[in-house]
Motif scaffolding. Structure first.
Motif, PDB file in Angstrom:
ATOM      1  N   VAL A  44      42.304 -13.756  34.578  1.00 53.45           N
ATOM      2  CA  VAL A  44      40.942 -13.843  34.048  1.00 53.45           C
ATOM      3  C   VAL A  44      40.648 -15.282  33.656  1.00 53.45           C
ATOM      4  N   ASP A  45      39.372 -15.637  33.708  1.00 55.50           N
ATOM      5  CA  ASP A  45      38.980 -16.988  33.324  1.00 55.50           C
ATOM      6  C   ASP A  45      37.881 -17.004  32.273  1.00 55.50           C
ATOM      7  N   GLY A  46      37.563 -15.843  31.729  1.00 60.16           N
ATOM      8  CA  GLY A  46      36.580 -15.771  30.657  1.00 60.16           C
ATOM      9  C   GLY A  46      36.842 -14.572  29.775  1.00 60.16           C
ATOM     10  N   VAL A  47      36.498 -14.679  28.491  1.00 61.13           N
ATOM     11  CA  VAL A  47      36.759 -13.604  27.533  1.00 61.13           C
ATOM     12  C   VAL A  47      35.550 -13.385  26.635  1.00 61.13           C
ATOM     13  N   VAL A  48      35.437 -12.159  26.134  1.00 57.15           N
ATOM     14  CA  VAL A  48      34.512 -11.833  25.059  1.00 57.15           C
ATOM     15  C   VAL A  48      35.313 -11.873  23.764  1.00 57.15           C
ATOM     16  N   VAL A  49      34.826 -12.589  22.767  1.00 60.95           N
ATOM     17  CA  VAL A  49      35.615 -12.917  21.583  1.00 60.95           C
ATOM     18  C   VAL A  49      35.034 -12.255  20.339  1.00 60.95           C
ATOM     19  N   ALA A  50      35.918 -11.735  19.487  1.00 67.69           N
ATOM     20  CA  ALA A  50      35.507 -11.198  18.186  1.00 67.69           C
ATOM     21  C   ALA A  50      35.365 -12.332  17.182  1.00 67.69           C
ATOM     22  N   VAL A  51      34.350 -12.241  16.332  1.00 68.70           N
ATOM     23  CA  VAL A  51      34.071 -13.268  15.333  1.00 68.70           C
ATOM     24  C   VAL A  51      34.259 -12.683  13.940  1.00 68.70           C
ATOM     25  N   THR A  52      35.180 -13.267  13.180  1.00 66.23           N
ATOM     26  CA  THR A  52      35.338 -12.924  11.764  1.00 66.23           C
ATOM     27  C   THR A  52      35.186 -14.153  10.882  1.00 66.23           C
ATOM     28  N   GLY A  53      35.543 -15.338  11.409  1.00 64.64           N
ATOM     29  CA  GLY A  53      35.425 -16.561  10.628  1.00 64.64           C
ATOM     30  C   GLY A  53      33.998 -17.065  10.576  1.00 64.64           C
ATOM     31  N   GLY A  54      33.767 -17.997   9.660  1.00 66.93           N
ATOM     32  CA  GLY A  54      32.441 -18.563   9.528  1.00 66.93           C
ATOM     33  C   GLY A  54      31.491 -17.746   8.682  1.00 66.93           C
ATOM     34  N   ALA A  55      32.028 -16.773   7.928  1.00 76.37           N
ATOM     35  CA  ALA A  55      31.217 -15.953   7.020  1.00 76.37           C
ATOM     36  C   ALA A  55      29.969 -15.397   7.694  1.00 76.37           C
ATOM     37  N   PRO A  56      30.105 -14.499   8.689  1.00 77.02           N
ATOM     38  CA  PRO A  56      28.929 -13.921   9.344  1.00 77.02           C
ATOM     39  C   PRO A  56      27.978 -13.272   8.347  1.00 77.02           C
ATOM     40  N   GLU A  57      26.685 -13.513   8.544  1.00 74.98           N
ATOM     41  CA  GLU A  57      25.647 -12.981   7.667  1.00 74.98           C
ATOM     42  C   GLU A  57      24.543 -12.346   8.492  1.00 74.98           C
ATOM     43  N   SER A  58      23.861 -11.389   7.885  1.00 75.45           N
ATOM     44  CA  SER A  58      22.763 -10.686   8.540  1.00 75.45           C
ATOM     45  C   SER A  58      21.429 -11.114   7.963  1.00 75.45           C
ATOM     46  N   GLU A  59      20.423 -11.071   8.818  1.00 75.57           N
ATOM     47  CA  GLU A  59      19.047 -11.326   8.407  1.00 75.57           C
ATOM     48  C   GLU A  59      18.132 -10.498   9.298  1.00 75.57           C
ATOM     49  N   ARG A  60      17.142  -9.856   8.715  1.00 73.07           N
ATOM     50  CA  ARG A  60      16.198  -9.056   9.481  1.00 73.07           C
ATOM     51  C   ARG A  60      14.815  -9.703   9.409  1.00 73.07           C
ATOM     52  N   ILE A  61      14.196  -9.895  10.547  1.00 68.57           N
ATOM     53  CA  ILE A  61      12.871 -10.501  10.599  1.00 68.57           C
ATOM     54  C   ILE A  61      11.954  -9.656  11.473  1.00 68.57           C
ATOM     55  N   ASP A  62      10.654  -9.761  11.233  1.00 68.84           N
ATOM     56  CA  ASP A  62       9.644  -9.106  12.047  1.00 68.84           C
ATOM     57  C   ASP A  62       8.846 -10.168  12.798  1.00 68.84           C
ATOM     58  N   VAL A  63       8.682  -9.974  14.088  1.00 72.94           N
ATOM     59  CA  VAL A  63       7.885 -10.895  14.899  1.00 72.94           C
ATOM     60  C   VAL A  63       6.807 -10.096  15.611  1.00 72.94           C
ATOM     61  N   GLU A  64       5.729 -10.760  15.941  1.00 72.70           N
ATOM     62  CA  GLU A  64       4.596 -10.086  16.571  1.00 72.70           C
ATOM     63  C   GLU A  64       3.853 -11.067  17.458  1.00 72.70           C
ATOM     64  N   MET A  65       3.263 -10.571  18.541  1.00 75.57           N
ATOM     65  CA  MET A  65       2.490 -11.431  19.423  1.00 75.57           C
ATOM     66  C   MET A  65       1.369 -10.625  20.074  1.00 75.57           C
ATOM     67  N   ASP A  66       0.406 -11.350  20.630  1.00 75.92           N
ATOM     68  CA  ASP A  66      -0.760 -10.743  21.262  1.00 75.92           C
ATOM     69  C   ASP A  66      -0.446 -10.415  22.730  1.00 75.92           C
ATOM     70  N   VAL A  67      -0.765  -9.179  23.157  1.00 78.08           N
ATOM     71  CA  VAL A  67      -0.599  -8.806  24.567  1.00 78.08           C
ATOM     72  C   VAL A  67      -1.940  -8.490  25.225  1.00 78.08           C
TER      73      VAL A  67
END
Length: 437
Positions: free
Chosen positions: A97-120
């Protein structure tokens, strides 16, 4: 195409950089890499094009060195551990293999929820509109020292009507999306990426470790009705909350099973290797009447092997372990309450990670968290040996599930055109023709 990579591509389009590679490589191969504080695990699987359950081809794991609290502390030692785990998995799989999917635990992962909207403008919602509303996240102010690893749409709205699962093909004036962002400190992410690239590997994708653990160990009803995944690793304890089929919160607490080992070593004046052995073979968090009668031999640090060992009852070992585990679970409870998601996800919790396997952990977690608790094991994989089918390998298995599921969840969201290059205008014209005719 994964939601995470969709955002990465949108972000890179703005800067003119090249888009990342897909998660599935040639022949449907998926390679997952979990670089933890106590172990490095690599899993190679093959996913069929028909979306069937992936089959495990090879798995390798090696004792982790040079990682502290999920962060790279000694690049050379981490590189050696990754190479050993990778070679074992490749030899078993008979693939390179020459590529991997990596798990992240370092760097203090944080969550944020935002609402976005646009005109269609009242027209039919198309794939291009879905990309545009998600690309609005790029205008959201971000900490320059943090890097986005997930951009997950958890719900859509059309003309103010919420809970729209898929607005494509519908008509309206305003298209909105509620998006869950997960970010981590740039430095630890770059350090881990650098070490992985030194092992002749590309980083195809990054997934928050508790998110991956949940994908591997939760059943569909738990994801929909709500559940909390607590991934108890060696250096950290990470948390993910699922609701409505999506992950809605991710967080990491800097306490893990390694702290229990250190407590034993200090409390009994024994080497770390002996402390780890005592924890693994005799450790527990709930006392029983027989503990006072079971005598354990404990070597003293610095003493010769021929010197007599001290003898302690097993109850004394439990007395050392339990306070640290109680502290960890209380920190988890406080974290969930502070984030406002303690009651949102209901009363269901799933324990994963190597440190969750101590006897009595489930019962103690139920007492402290006031939730129904069960151990989590990897699911949705074929060919996984019993020796690696426990909670300690849930994160690694979840990385494979993430790659496969996200390829299926949003198949219509193709890669956006790159901003730069000679063929940029031609690509944009071709995409416009494809979407409008």
């Amino acid at each position: 195409m994964t939601t995470m990579l969709l955002f990465s591509r949108t972000d890179r389009d703005t800067s003119g950089e090249s888009a990342p590679t897909p998660l599935k490589r040639r022949g449907g191969l998926i390679a997952a890499l979990d670089v933890g504080t106590t172990k490095v695990a690599c899993l190679i699987a093959r996913a069929d094009d028909d979306g069937g359950v992936p089959r495990v081809l090879g798995i390798g794991h090696h004792r982790s060195r040079g990682v502290r609290g999920g962060r790279v502390a000694n690049p050379d030692e981490v590189e050696a551990a990754i190479r050993n785990a990778l070679e074992s998995a490749e030899d078993m799989a008979g693939e390179r293999v020459d590529g991997v999917v990596v798990a992240v635990t370092g760097g203090a992962p944080e969550s944020e929820r935002i609402d976005v909207e646009m005109d269609v403008s009242g027209h039919e919602v198309r794939d291009s509109d879905m990309r545009r509303v998600l690309s609005c996240v790029g205008q959201h102010p971000r900490d320059p020292d943090r890097e986005l690893i997930h951009c997950i749409p958890v719900g859509y709205s059309l003309d103010g009507v919420d809970n729209v699962l898929d607005p494509r093909g519908m008509y309206g004036e305003r298209l909105g999306a509620r998006i869950h962002l997960v970010s981590a400190a740039s430095g630890p992410l770059r350090n881990l990426t650098t070490v992985i690239e030194r092992c002749r590997l590309d980083v195809d994708g990054r997934v928050a470790a508790p998110y991956a653990a949940g994908l591997a160990s939760l059943v569909e009803d738990e994801r929909d009705l709500g559940a909390t995944v607590i991934d108890m690793g060696g250096g950290t304890t990470s948390v993910a909350v699922f609701l409505g089929g999506h992950v809605i919160h991710v967080g990491v607490i800097a306490v893990g099973g390694g702290h229990v080992t250190n407590d034993i070593a200090q409390g009994l004046s024994t080497p770390l290797a002996s402390a780890e052995r005592l924890k693994t073979m005799y450790g527990g968090v709930l006392a029983s009447p027989a503990d006072s009668r079971e005598i354990l031999r404990v070597p003293l640090v610095g003493e010769d092997e021929d010197q007599p060992s001290q003898e302690i009852p097993r109850s004394y070992l439990v007395q050392i372990i339990r306070p640290r585990v109680e502290e960890t679970l209380e920190l988890v409870r406080a974290h969930l309450e502070a984030a406002g998601v303690d009651r949102v996800a209901g009363r269901r919790a799933v324990l994963t990670g190597g440190a969750s396997q101590m006897p009595g952990m489930r019962e103690l977690a139920e007492q402290i968290l006031d939730k129904q608790v069960r151990p989590g094991r990897p699911m949705r994989l074929r060919g996984l040996a019993d020796s690696v089918a426990g909670p300690a390998f849930a994160t690694c298995a979840g990385l494979v599930s993430h790659a496969v599921q996200d390829q299926v969840e949003r198949p219509m969201l193709d890669e956006p055109p790159r901003a730069g290059g000679v063929f940029g205008p031609v690509n944009r014209i071709g995409r416009w023709l494809k979407e409008n005719f």
